[in-house]
Design a protein around this motif. Sequence first.
Motif, PDB file in Angstrom:
ATOM      1  N   PHE B  53      41.485  30.030  34.599  1.00 52.52           N
ATOM      2  CA  PHE B  53      42.462  31.083  34.896  1.00 52.52           C
ATOM      3  C   PHE B  53      42.746  31.231  36.392  1.00 52.52           C
ATOM      4  O   PHE B  53      43.271  32.257  36.840  1.00 52.52           O
ATOM      5  CB  PHE B  53      42.008  32.417  34.301  1.00 52.52           C
ATOM      6  CG  PHE B  53      41.817  32.364  32.813  1.00 52.52           C
ATOM      7  CD1 PHE B  53      42.723  31.681  32.002  1.00 52.52           C
ATOM      8  CD2 PHE B  53      40.729  32.971  32.207  1.00 52.52           C
ATOM      9  CE1 PHE B  53      42.550  31.623  30.625  1.00 52.52           C
ATOM     10  CE2 PHE B  53      40.546  32.913  30.830  1.00 52.52           C
ATOM     11  CZ  PHE B  53      41.462  32.233  30.041  1.00 52.52           C
ATOM     12  N   GLU B  54      42.367  30.222  37.159  1.00 54.91           N
ATOM     13  CA  GLU B  54      42.600  30.225  38.598  1.00 54.91           C
ATOM     14  C   GLU B  54      44.092  30.489  38.857  1.00 54.91           C
ATOM     15  O   GLU B  54      44.961  29.847  38.260  1.00 54.91           O
ATOM     16  CB  GLU B  54      42.217  28.862  39.173  1.00 54.91           C
ATOM     17  CG  GLU B  54      41.843  28.854  40.619  1.00 54.91           C
ATOM     18  CD  GLU B  54      40.335  28.858  40.849  1.00 54.91           C
ATOM     19  OE1 GLU B  54      39.890  29.745  41.576  1.00 54.91           O
ATOM     20  OE2 GLU B  54      39.633  27.996  40.298  1.00 54.91           O
ATOM     21  N   GLY B  55      44.379  31.463  39.732  1.00 51.01           N
ATOM     22  CA  GLY B  55      45.769  31.741  40.091  1.00 51.01           C
ATOM     23  C   GLY B  55      46.458  32.757  39.198  1.00 51.01           C
ATOM     24  O   GLY B  55      47.621  33.106  39.436  1.00 51.01           O
ATOM     25  N   LEU B  56      45.771  33.256  38.162  1.00 50.26           N
ATOM     26  CA  LEU B  56      46.399  34.244  37.281  1.00 50.26           C
ATOM     27  C   LEU B  56      45.826  35.633  37.563  1.00 50.26           C
ATOM     28  O   LEU B  56      44.656  35.790  37.876  1.00 50.26           O
ATOM     29  CB  LEU B  56      46.151  33.874  35.812  1.00 50.26           C
ATOM     30  CG  LEU B  56      46.817  32.595  35.308  1.00 50.26           C
ATOM     31  CD1 LEU B  56      46.388  32.310  33.870  1.00 50.26           C
ATOM     32  CD2 LEU B  56      48.341  32.702  35.381  1.00 50.26           C
ATOM     33  N   LYS B  57      46.707  36.645  37.463  1.00 49.08           N
ATOM     34  CA  LYS B  57      46.273  38.029  37.677  1.00 49.08           C
ATOM     35  C   LYS B  57      46.052  38.717  36.337  1.00 49.08           C
ATOM     36  O   LYS B  57      46.968  38.774  35.505  1.00 49.08           O
ATOM     37  CB  LYS B  57      47.336  38.798  38.489  1.00 49.08           C
ATOM     38  CG  LYS B  57      47.331  38.428  39.966  1.00 49.08           C
ATOM     39  CD  LYS B  57      47.941  39.534  40.816  1.00 49.08           C
ATOM     40  CE  LYS B  57      49.428  39.740  40.487  1.00 49.08           C
ATOM     41  NZ  LYS B  57      50.044  40.803  41.270  1.00 49.08           N
ATOM     42  N   PHE B  58      44.830  39.193  36.103  1.00 47.06           N
ATOM     43  CA  PHE B  58      44.489  39.864  34.850  1.00 47.06           C
ATOM     44  C   PHE B  58      44.138  41.321  35.137  1.00 47.06           C
ATOM     45  O   PHE B  58      43.609  41.642  36.190  1.00 47.06           O
ATOM     46  CB  PHE B  58      43.247  39.213  34.203  1.00 47.06           C
ATOM     47  CG  PHE B  58      43.495  37.885  33.532  1.00 47.06           C
ATOM     48  CD1 PHE B  58      44.683  37.175  33.712  1.00 47.06           C
ATOM     49  CD2 PHE B  58      42.522  37.318  32.705  1.00 47.06           C
ATOM     50  CE1 PHE B  58      44.893  35.940  33.093  1.00 47.06           C
ATOM     51  CE2 PHE B  58      42.727  36.089  32.091  1.00 47.06           C
ATOM     52  CZ  PHE B  58      43.905  35.402  32.284  1.00 47.06           C
ATOM     53  N   ILE B  59      44.427  42.196  34.173  1.00 48.54           N
ATOM     54  CA  ILE B  59      43.923  43.570  34.274  1.00 48.54           C
ATOM     55  C   ILE B  59      43.130  43.917  33.016  1.00 48.54           C
ATOM     56  O   ILE B  59      43.540  43.600  31.899  1.00 48.54           O
ATOM     57  CB  ILE B  59      45.052  44.607  34.545  1.00 48.54           C
ATOM     58  CG1 ILE B  59      44.433  46.010  34.720  1.00 48.54           C
ATOM     59  CG2 ILE B  59      46.104  44.598  33.430  1.00 48.54           C
ATOM     60  CD1 ILE B  59      45.379  47.038  35.280  1.00 48.54           C
ATOM     61  N   ASP B  60      41.956  44.523  33.240  1.00 42.29           N
ATOM     62  CA  ASP B  60      41.081  44.951  32.151  1.00 42.29           C
ATOM     63  C   ASP B  60      41.202  46.473  32.084  1.00 42.29           C
ATOM     64  O   ASP B  60      40.671  47.188  32.927  1.00 42.29           O
ATOM     65  CB  ASP B  60      39.651  44.487  32.478  1.00 42.29           C
ATOM     66  CG  ASP B  60      38.625  44.972  31.466  1.00 42.29           C
ATOM     67  OD1 ASP B  60      39.016  45.517  30.417  1.00 42.29           O
ATOM     68  OD2 ASP B  60      37.411  44.788  31.727  1.00 42.29           O
ATOM     69  N   VAL B  61      41.953  46.945  31.089  1.00 38.34           N
ATOM     70  CA  VAL B  61      42.192  48.387  30.944  1.00 38.34           C
ATOM     71  C   VAL B  61      41.038  48.997  30.141  1.00 38.34           C
ATOM     72  O   VAL B  61      40.756  48.553  29.026  1.00 38.34           O
ATOM     73  CB  VAL B  61      43.548  48.650  30.256  1.00 38.34           C
ATOM     74  CG1 VAL B  61      43.774  50.157  30.068  1.00 38.34           C
ATOM     75  CG2 VAL B  61      44.685  48.042  31.054  1.00 38.34           C
ATOM     76  N   GLY B  62      40.369  49.975  30.726  1.00 40.16           N
ATOM     77  CA  GLY B  62      39.189  50.560  30.079  1.00 40.16           C
ATOM     78  C   GLY B  62      38.009  49.631  30.282  1.00 40.16           C
ATOM     79  O   GLY B  62      37.331  49.234  29.341  1.00 40.16           O
ATOM     80  N   CYS B  63      37.759  49.278  31.557  1.00 39.69           N
ATOM     81  CA  CYS B  63      36.803  48.210  31.852  1.00 39.69           C
ATOM     82  C   CYS B  63      35.343  48.615  31.667  1.00 39.69           C
ATOM     83  O   CYS B  63      34.475  47.751  31.577  1.00 39.69           O
ATOM     84  CB  CYS B  63      37.020  47.701  33.275  1.00 39.69           C
ATOM     85  SG  CYS B  63      36.725  48.970  34.528  1.00 39.69           S
TER      86      CYS B  63
END
Lengths: 469, 180
Positions: B53-63
Amino acid sequence: MYRVISRKSNLDVAGLHVLRRFFCNVTIPEVSASNRYIHSNQEYKGENQSENGIQEYDIAIVGGGMVGMALACSLASSVLTRKLSVAIIDDNPALTSGSGINKMELLIQESVWDYTGLGYTRYNARDVNKEVLGCVVENKVLLSSLSLCMQEKEFQKTVLPSRLASMAIQSSMSSTKMDSQLAKLELADGTNVAAKLVVGADGGRSRVRELAGFRSTGRKYPQNAIICTVEHSISNHCAWQRFLPAGPIALLPIGENFSNIVWTMSPKESSDRKAMNDEDFVKAVNHALDYGYGPHPQSKSSIDKLFSSFTSDVVSSNESFEVPPNAVKLASDRMVFPLSLVHTDTYAKSRVVLIGDAAHTVHPLAGQGVNLGFGDASALSKVISEGTAVGIDIGQISVLRKYESERKPANYMMATILDGVQKAYSFDLGPLNALRAAAFHGAQYISPLKKNIILYASGEQKLPFFSWR
Amino acid sequence: MMITVKFIFHVAFRWDAEGPFKPLHALNPTRLAFIRSTLCHHFRKDPDSARPFEGLKFIDVGCGGGILSEPLARMGATVTGIDAVDKNIKIARLHAESDPATSSIEYLCTTAENLVDEQRQFDAVLALEVIEHVADPAEFCKSLAALTVPSGATVISTVNRTMRAYATAIVAAEYILHWV
C-alpha cells in the motif's frame, strides 16, 4: 565432526529447494565462501539504531547451527520476509571460517537388522519410486550451503560472533515510553541488541530456553552415543543399522570410502570403547556389524514364509541380506554424547520462540533430530511470513502459537515412536524378541506399511501409517 | 501530554494479545488478510509485496488503540487514525511511537463528519465494527463516502444481525465484558 542424516524434510520453502539443488549437483560450496557475506551487509541500514545505541532487529536468531541457519535461509527466500533485518548470534568459528573435507552422500538404500538374526528390513528408494531415500550430509557442508543460499539474496543479515548472556522480555513499565515492546539481549562481549522476536535455535542446552523460563519434561537415556568416521577399502552407498542388546549401531555413508558410525551403548561401554586403541575399536565396529552378538538374518526363515502371503510389489522385499563393508581404519576422533529425551511444554512465549533441539531432543536411532528441526524452521518461517503479510507484530504470541500448534503434535509423535523403538530393544526376552522380529518382517514384506514408514521418515508424510495407498 | 505509569499499563493491557482484548487480536489476522487481498485487488497492487500500500492514504475511522492502523502502516499505507474517545487516541499514539514502522501514523481525536468539513480525502476509508455504535448509520455512510476519493475504496464491517451474534457480540462482549 558432526553428522546429519538429512532425509528430505517437509520443507516446501523455496530456499531449501535451492539447497537440494546444491546437493543433487554435488556442487559443494567452498566453506570459505561464507567469509565474504558475514560483514558485508552491515552497511545496509535495515536495522535501526535506537537512541541509546542498541541495535534493533526484527528477528534475533540465537544459534547459527543447521536449524537456525535453515530458518534464516528460509526467511531470505520468501519475498515477504526478505526485507526483515535478522541477527544471527553464534560464536562458532565455523560460521566465519572453515576447513577440511566436505562430504555428502545420497542415500539410495538402507538395511536394518537386529542381533537375534530374526529381524531384517531393507528400504530402497525405488520402493517409493524415488531416486534417493535421503542424504547423509556433513554439518559443515549444510552450513556453508545455507550461508551461500542467503548470500545470493539481498537479505539483511548480520552475524554477531558472541554468546547470549542475558535477556529481558518482560516489558518494563517503569519508563514513560513504550520502548519496552522489544526483547533486549545482552551478549557475552557486551553488545546490546533488541529484537521483535528472539528465536532460540541454540540446541539441547538452550540458553534462550533457560533465560525465558520455558519448562520442559524429559529424562536421560541410560545410553551414550559414540560418533566417529571410518574408512573402508571399497566405496559404500547404503546406510546400515543393526540393533544390538545395548543399543543400535549405524553405518552411514558420507561419500567416497568414508562412513560415519553412530553407536549407542551403555555409558560404561562407551568410555571403554573410547579409551581403546584405534585398531581394537575398528575391530569392535566390524564385530558389531557382522557376527558379533548373534547370527546374520536368514534369507528364508519360518517367519518369512508366514509373511510370504503378502505378495509384495516393493523392490527391496526380495533382496536378501548383505553384510556391510568392513571398516579398515578410523578416520576421526571418537566423540561421546549422552542421550536424552526432552520436550518443552510450550514452544512460544511473547517475543520468544524455540525451534529444533532447543524445544525437543529425541533418540538418534533414526537420525530424525535435525529433520524435526528443519520442520520447525519451515513452519516458523511460514507464520512469520503470514504475520508480515498482514502487518501484525511478529513477536506477538498469537502469531507464534500457530507455529507451536502445527509442530508440537508432529514432534511429539516422532519422539514417542523413537522412544518406543528404543524401549522395545532395551529388553532381551524370548517372546519379545519374536514380536520384534514380526514387526521387522511386517515392515519388510507389507508394502503399504513399508512405503508409509519411508514417507514418514523422509518427512513427506505428516503421520505414520495413516494413508494406505 | 502528561503520561502516567498507570496509563502505560492501560496501553500494555489493551495491546496484550493474551489479555482481555484477546478475541480482537485473534480476529485481527483474518480480517487483515481479507482487507489486504481485497484492497490489493482494488488498487491493482502486488499482493506478494511486503508493503503493497506504499503511496496510498488510508483512514481508520474508530481506530481504538490502533489495532488496525498499525498493521496498515506496516503494509506501507500512509495512515490516519481517528477516534471520538480521547483516551483511545492517547493509547494508540503511545503504542505506535514504539515502532519506527508505525510512528508516522497520524492519530486525531475527531469524527468523520469533522474531517468532511475540513474536506480531507483518502484512497481507502475503513470503519470496522463502528457503524453499530453510531446514532445515524445513513448519515455516517454519507460521511465515509465523502471522505473517499473517486474510485477509492470504503470498507465497513459489523457484526451479523442474528440472535446468536446479538447474544455473544452485544450482550456478552460489549455490555458484560466491555471488550468493544
